[in-house]
Design a protein around this motif. Structure first.
Motif, PDB file in Angstrom:
ATOM      1  N   LYS A  16      -5.421   0.350  -1.516  1.00 26.01           N
ATOM      2  CA  LYS A  16      -4.868   1.480  -2.268  1.00 26.01           C
ATOM      3  C   LYS A  16      -4.467   1.139  -3.700  1.00 26.01           C
ATOM      4  CE  LYS A  16      -1.327   5.013  -2.012  1.00 26.01           C
ATOM      5  NZ  LYS A  16      -0.143   5.456  -1.324  1.00 26.01           N
ATOM      6  N   VAL A  31      -7.151   3.722   2.219  1.00 23.70           N
ATOM      7  CA  VAL A  31      -5.999   2.859   2.488  1.00 23.70           C
ATOM      8  C   VAL A  31      -6.313   1.870   3.612  1.00 23.70           C
ATOM      9  CG1 VAL A  31      -3.578   2.787   3.222  1.00 23.70           C
ATOM     10  CG2 VAL A  31      -4.365   4.641   1.746  1.00 23.70           C
ATOM     11  N   THR A  56      -4.915  -5.149  -0.075  1.00 25.97           N
ATOM     12  CA  THR A  56      -4.639  -3.711  -0.123  1.00 25.97           C
ATOM     13  C   THR A  56      -5.844  -2.973  -0.682  1.00 25.97           C
ATOM     14  OG1 THR A  56      -3.222  -1.983  -1.046  1.00 25.97           O
ATOM     15  CG2 THR A  56      -3.503  -3.945  -2.382  1.00 25.97           C
ATOM     16  N   SER A 111       0.821  -1.219   0.000  1.00 27.82           N
ATOM     17  CA  SER A 111       0.000   0.000   0.000  1.00 27.82           C
ATOM     18  C   SER A 111       0.849   1.261   0.000  1.00 27.82           C
ATOM     19  CB  SER A 111      -0.927   0.022   1.224  1.00 27.82           C
ATOM     20  OG  SER A 111      -1.844  -1.038   1.160  1.00 27.82           O
TER      21      SER A 111
END
Length: 143
Positions: A104, A137, A102, A74
Motif C-alpha cells: 500500500k 493491500v 507493504t 499498511s
C-alpha cells in the motif's frame, strides 16, 4: 561470523519454519493471512496500526522465537517512528524474523523497510510488494 553468513542461516531457518507451527506471527491483516494459511500462532488483527502492533509485541515472549512481522505500516504509512521501534524491538529479542513488506505505501517506504531490515543481523525481508495483489493491500494468495 559474518553478517551475510548469519543472514543465510536465518534465511534457511525461516524457509523451514515459515511453513507454520514454529513461527510466531505478529502484526496486521497481512500477518493474519499468513498465520491462517500456515496454521501458525501469534497476535494479529485486521486493521492493526503500528501502535497496535507495538502492543502485541509487548504481550508476547520473543526470546528465541522465529517471528513473522507485519508492522502495521499498511494501515498508517506515516508512522515510521513506531514501525522502526517495533522492528528494533523484535531484532533485539527474537532469534530471527521475517519482515513483511507493504503493497500500500509508496516506494520510499518500501525501500526504507528493506534497508532497515538489511542493517539488522537477524532480519530477512519478504517483499510482498512484488506479489500480485487482490486489493492493493493484500497478496492475492498467501503461500
Amino acid at each position: 561470523m559474518s553478517k551475510w553468513f548469519v543472514l543465510f542461516l536465518v534465511s534457511v531457518s525461516i524457509s523451514s519454519y515459515a511453513t507454520g507451527a514454529d513461527a510466531l506471527f505478529v502484526g496486521d491483516s497481512i500477518a493474519e493471512g499468513y498465520k491462517l494459511a500456515k496454521k501458525g500462532t501469534g497476535l494479529t488483527r485486521v486493521g492493526a496500526s503500528p501502535k497496535m502492533v507495538n502492543t502485541f509485541l509487548n504481550r508476547v515472549d520473543l526470546k528465541n522465537q522465529l517471528v513473522v512481522l507485519s508492522t502495521g505500516v499498511s494501515n498508517d504509512c506515516q508512522d515510521l517512528g513506531t514501525v522502526s521501534k517495533n522492528i528494533n524491538y523484535v531484532s533485539d529479542r527474537a532469534k530471527g524474523f521475517m519482515l513483511l513488506g507493504t503493497l500500500k505505501c509508496n516506494k520510499q517506504t518500501q525501500d526504507w523497510l528493506k534497508l532497515t531490515c538489511m542493517n539488522l543481523h537477524n532480519c530477512v525481508y519478504f517483499p510482498i510488494e512484488q506479489l500480485k495483489s487482490r486489493d492493493g493491500v493484500h497478496p492475492a494468495r498467501y503461500e
